[in-house]
Motif scaffolding. Structure first.
Motif, PDB file in Angstrom:
ATOM      1  N   ALA A  27     -10.905   3.724   5.867  1.00  0.00           N
ATOM      2  CA  ALA A  27      -9.811   3.017   6.532  1.00  0.00           C
ATOM      3  C   ALA A  27      -9.406   1.820   5.683  1.00  0.00           C
ATOM      4  N   VAL A  28      -8.092   1.639   5.490  1.00  0.00           N
ATOM      5  CA  VAL A  28      -7.585   0.556   4.647  1.00  0.00           C
ATOM      6  C   VAL A  28      -6.382  -0.100   5.322  1.00  0.00           C
ATOM      7  N   SER A  29      -6.156  -1.373   5.013  1.00  0.00           N
ATOM      8  CA  SER A  29      -4.949  -2.055   5.484  1.00  0.00           C
ATOM      9  C   SER A  29      -4.791  -3.399   4.795  1.00  0.00           C
ATOM     10  N   ASP A  30      -3.554  -3.886   4.790  1.00  0.00           N
ATOM     11  CA  ASP A  30      -3.168  -5.253   4.419  1.00  0.00           C
ATOM     12  C   ASP A  30      -3.371  -5.625   2.954  1.00  0.00           C
ATOM     13  N   HIS A  77       2.951   2.068   9.706  1.00  0.00           N
ATOM     14  CA  HIS A  77       3.596   0.925   9.074  1.00  0.00           C
ATOM     15  C   HIS A  77       3.186  -0.383   9.749  1.00  0.00           C
ATOM     16  N   GLY A  78       3.113  -1.453   8.939  1.00  0.00           N
ATOM     17  CA  GLY A  78       2.885  -2.793   9.448  1.00  0.00           C
ATOM     18  C   GLY A  78       4.165  -3.604   9.404  1.00  0.00           C
ATOM     19  N   ASN A  79       4.074  -4.864   9.765  1.00  0.00           N
ATOM     20  CA  ASN A  79       5.274  -5.695   9.851  1.00  0.00           C
ATOM     21  C   ASN A  79       5.890  -6.001   8.491  1.00  0.00           C
ATOM     22  N   HIS A  80       5.116  -5.915   7.419  1.00  0.00           N
ATOM     23  CA  HIS A  80       5.653  -6.202   6.092  1.00  0.00           C
ATOM     24  C   HIS A  80       6.149  -4.955   5.359  1.00  0.00           C
ATOM     25  N   HIS A 118      11.022  -5.360  14.497  1.00  0.00           N
ATOM     26  CA  HIS A 118      11.682  -5.288  13.199  1.00  0.00           C
ATOM     27  C   HIS A 118      10.674  -5.581  12.099  1.00  0.00           C
ATOM     28  N   ARG A 119      10.709  -4.763  11.027  1.00  0.00           N
ATOM     29  CA  ARG A 119       9.785  -4.958   9.916  1.00  0.00           C
ATOM     30  C   ARG A 119      10.482  -5.678   8.764  1.00  0.00           C
ATOM     31  N   GLY A 120       9.668  -6.359   7.949  1.00  0.00           N
ATOM     32  CA  GLY A 120      10.203  -7.023   6.771  1.00  0.00           C
ATOM     33  C   GLY A 120      10.536  -8.483   7.011  1.00  0.00           C
TER      34      GLY A 120
END
Length: 253
Positions: A27-30, A77-80, A118-120
């Motif tokens: 598991a990976v993130s960020d 997807h994440g917020n960035h 909203h992302r980004g």
């Protein structure tokens, strides 16, 4: 440092034909965990059956991890994770899980909850969207009793989040979903490791894991006692819901 976690999976079905071998997830993130850049470190955690991503890991880094371990990948997807950025990565990175979709990989049921809002740049979080996600996923799981894994970028409220930080606070809808579905594993990112004292917590029968960086998760086949206990819990839950339906809404007034 790549964190490690071992869990006894409460269902024997995914292990049929594996001769007792565990199912190994990465598991990976960020952020890209620096230790995974070195081939010697990757060899120490191999083999990996499936890579799962919880958002905000650059698509080039996500593709690198998948290629380096030669393993299939699913992610949210994440917020960035802006659409513009990910369009550039289309040729070499698979599409993210559509929110509330349920995939079946290596014998496991895996549901995804993408960033609800909203992302980004200038992105915002939406409690209403999170509630909509929770309700849709709960509806899709009606009648399904197999254990599952939930992937989200943001954790449920009060389960691995930072309650005092509005941006890193968990979602109320996710907490309702956690208590409703009781997934065996809930994996998330978003929460800075430095902001919490524990990277994994237990909420009832669910292990909630902050995978920021990387976590190797080894799923073991259930012992006889674990399988029997799960069957009993499912039977009691089914009886309770049946009794509730018979009482009807008026019984709760």
């Amino acid at each position: 440092m790549t964190k490690r976690l071992t869990i006894e999976w409460p269902d024997a079905a995914p292990f049929r034909g594996r001769d007792g071998a565990p199912i190994r997830l990465l598991a990976v993130s960020d952020v890209l965990e620096p230790t995974l850049i070195d081939a010697r470190n990757r060899a120490a955690v191999s083999p990996i059956d499936l890579i799962v991503g919880c958002g905000d890991l650059d698509c080039y880094d996500l593709a690198f991890v998948a290629d380096a371990f030669n393993a299939p990948i699913v992610y949210v997807h994440g917020n960035h994770d802006t659409d513009e950025r990910w369009k550039q990565c289309g040729p070499f990175c698979p599409e993210a899980i559509h929110s509330t979709a349920i995939l079946h990989r290596v014998g496991l049921s895996i549901a995804g909850l993408t960033w609800p809002g909203h992302r980004g740049k200038g992105g915002y979080r939406s409690e209403r969207t999170a509630w909509n996600q929770a309700m849709r996923l709960a509806t899709r799981r009606l009648g399904h009793l197999d254990p599952m894994i939930v992937l989200s970028h943001v954790p449920p409220l009060g389960a691995g989040d930072v309650p005092t930080d509005a941006y890193h606070r968990g979602f109320k809808g996710y907490r309702w979903l956690l208590e409703r579905l009781e997934p065996t594993l809930w994996l998330h990112g978003h929460t800075p490791l430095a902001a919490t004292s524990e990277w994994k917590i237990q909420v009832g029968d669910t292990t909630v894991v902050n995978v920021t960086g990387a976590v190797v998760i080894e799923l073991l086949p259930p012992t006889t006692g674990t399988a029997a206990a799960r069957r009993l819990r499912l039977s009691l839950r089914a009886l309770a819901r049946k009794a509730h339906r018979k009482r009807g809404p008026a019984a709760d007034l």
